[in-house]
Design a protein around this motif. Structure first.
Motif, PDB file in Angstrom:
ATOM      1  N   THR A 196       0.829  -1.199   0.000  1.00 19.59           N
ATOM      2  CA  THR A 196       0.000   0.000   0.000  1.00 19.59           C
ATOM      3  C   THR A 196       0.870   1.258   0.000  1.00 19.59           C
ATOM      4  OG1 THR A 196      -0.092   0.180   2.412  1.00 19.59           O
ATOM      5  CG2 THR A 196      -1.780  -1.199   1.328  1.00 19.59           C
ATOM      6  N   SER A 215      -3.807 -17.106   0.674  1.00 17.27           N
ATOM      7  CA  SER A 215      -4.661 -16.183   1.424  1.00 17.27           C
ATOM      8  C   SER A 215      -4.659 -14.816   0.766  1.00 17.27           C
ATOM      9  CB  SER A 215      -4.157 -16.042   2.857  1.00 17.27           C
ATOM     10  OG  SER A 215      -4.170 -17.272   3.504  1.00 17.27           O
ATOM     11  N   ARG A 216      -5.807 -14.172   0.765  1.00 15.66           N
ATOM     12  CA  ARG A 216      -5.922 -12.833   0.176  1.00 15.66           C
ATOM     13  C   ARG A 216      -5.717 -11.737   1.213  1.00 15.66           C
ATOM     14  NH1 ARG A 216      -4.094 -13.173  -4.036  1.00 15.66           N
ATOM     15  NH2 ARG A 216      -3.751 -15.319  -3.628  1.00 15.66           N
ATOM     16  N   ASN A 217      -5.771 -12.079   2.486  1.00 14.70           N
ATOM     17  CA  ASN A 217      -5.639 -11.089   3.544  1.00 14.70           C
ATOM     18  C   ASN A 217      -4.234 -11.148   4.133  1.00 14.70           C
ATOM     19  OD1 ASN A 217      -8.437 -10.295   3.427  1.00 14.70           O
ATOM     20  ND2 ASN A 217      -8.869 -12.291   4.329  1.00 14.70           N
ATOM     21  N   VAL A 218      -3.336 -10.332   3.605  1.00 17.34           N
ATOM     22  CA  VAL A 218      -1.955 -10.287   4.057  1.00 17.34           C
ATOM     23  C   VAL A 218      -1.691  -8.869   4.549  1.00 17.34           C
ATOM     24  CG1 VAL A 218       0.456 -10.594   3.417  1.00 17.34           C
ATOM     25  CG2 VAL A 218      -1.296 -12.042   2.374  1.00 17.34           C
ATOM     26  N   LEU A 219      -1.394  -8.738   5.845  1.00 19.79           N
ATOM     27  CA  LEU A 219      -1.180  -7.431   6.453  1.00 19.79           C
ATOM     28  C   LEU A 219       0.257  -7.320   6.944  1.00 19.79           C
ATOM     29  CD1 LEU A 219      -4.436  -7.402   8.599  1.00 19.79           C
ATOM     30  CD2 LEU A 219      -4.099  -6.326   6.364  1.00 19.79           C
ATOM     31  N   TYR A 275       4.530 -10.360   8.369  1.00 21.89           N
ATOM     32  CA  TYR A 275       3.193 -10.289   7.789  1.00 21.89           C
ATOM     33  C   TYR A 275       2.222 -11.139   8.592  1.00 21.89           C
ATOM     34  CZ  TYR A 275       5.620  -8.447   3.724  1.00 21.89           C
ATOM     35  OH  TYR A 275       6.397  -7.681   2.887  1.00 21.89           O
ATOM     36  N   VAL A 286      -0.887 -13.245   7.961  1.00 22.05           N
ATOM     37  CA  VAL A 286      -1.616 -13.868   6.850  1.00 22.05           C
ATOM     38  C   VAL A 286      -2.878 -14.462   7.453  1.00 22.05           C
ATOM     39  CG1 VAL A 286      -1.515 -15.560   4.999  1.00 22.05           C
ATOM     40  CG2 VAL A 286       0.577 -14.365   5.708  1.00 22.05           C
ATOM     41  N   ILE A 287      -4.024 -13.897   7.083  1.00 19.90           N
ATOM     42  CA  ILE A 287      -5.282 -14.307   7.696  1.00 19.90           C
ATOM     43  C   ILE A 287      -6.040 -15.217   6.743  1.00 19.90           C
ATOM     44  CG2 ILE A 287      -7.441 -13.514   8.712  1.00 19.90           C
ATOM     45  CD1 ILE A 287      -5.930 -10.824   9.266  1.00 19.90           C
ATOM     46  N   LYS A 288      -6.288 -16.421   7.190  1.00 21.48           N
ATOM     47  CA  LYS A 288      -7.031 -17.416   6.413  1.00 21.48           C
ATOM     48  C   LYS A 288      -8.108 -17.957   7.342  1.00 21.48           C
ATOM     49  CE  LYS A 288      -7.399 -20.199   2.798  1.00 21.48           C
ATOM     50  NZ  LYS A 288      -7.623 -19.763   1.458  1.00 21.48           N
ATOM     51  N   ILE A 344      -4.639 -16.792  12.153  1.00 20.64           N
ATOM     52  CA  ILE A 344      -3.666 -15.781  11.753  1.00 20.64           C
ATOM     53  C   ILE A 344      -2.325 -16.475  11.697  1.00 20.64           C
ATOM     54  CG2 ILE A 344      -2.511 -13.617  12.324  1.00 20.64           C
ATOM     55  CD1 ILE A 344      -5.076 -12.800  13.796  1.00 20.64           C
TER      56      ILE A 344
END
Length: 143
Positions: A31, A79-83, A130, A132-134, A138
């Protein structure tokens, strides 16, 4: 409460600069906030503030030069949710280790991973990692 007191910084850039930033974000799969934070953190190597007298005497140090680094190869996971975050706490137990990441200012995620995984990832306070939320898990990952 005003955004400024919450840590927000707002500034204008040219259309060309905006496009450069957008392209870099897309290529690195990060981002704008992550990119700008990284640039700000890179200012630490310029630890002593430049005084006005130094700038007038030495115009060549008027502004710091930044090294442009190539984008890292993106982390590949399903996973699509990587923060992306910074490790705030590591609590090591006999079998598991509790890892707490600060994702954004005062937003933290905590995950239990095996002690061996934490050691292999070399997770320690202050390092980037990171979340990684699946589904309801987490998972902690590192480049």
């Amino acid at each position: 409460m005003p955004r400024k007191s919450q840590g927000w910084v707002t500034f204008q850039i040219s259309e060309e600069e905006r496009q450069i930033l957008e392209e870099f974000c897309q290529n690195s799969q990060r981002t704008k906030t992550e990119i700008l934070r990284e640039l700000v953190r890179g200012l630490r190597k310029y630890s002593s503030p430049l005084s006005l007298s130094n700038i007038q005497e030495k115009p060549e140090i008027n502004k710091p030069e930044f090294e442009v680094v190539s984008a890292k190869k993106p982390l590949k996971v399903s996973s699509r949710n990587v923060l992306k975050g910074v490790v705030k706490r590591v609590t090591t137990g006999t079998v598991n280790t509790e890892i707490t990441l600060e994702i954004v200012h005062r937003v933290e995620l905590t995950s239990m991973i095996t002690r061996v995984s934490a050691e292999e990832l070399e997770l320690s306070e202050g390092t980037e990692a990171y979340a990684v939320i699946k589904s309801n898990d987490i998972v902690i990952a590192k480049d």
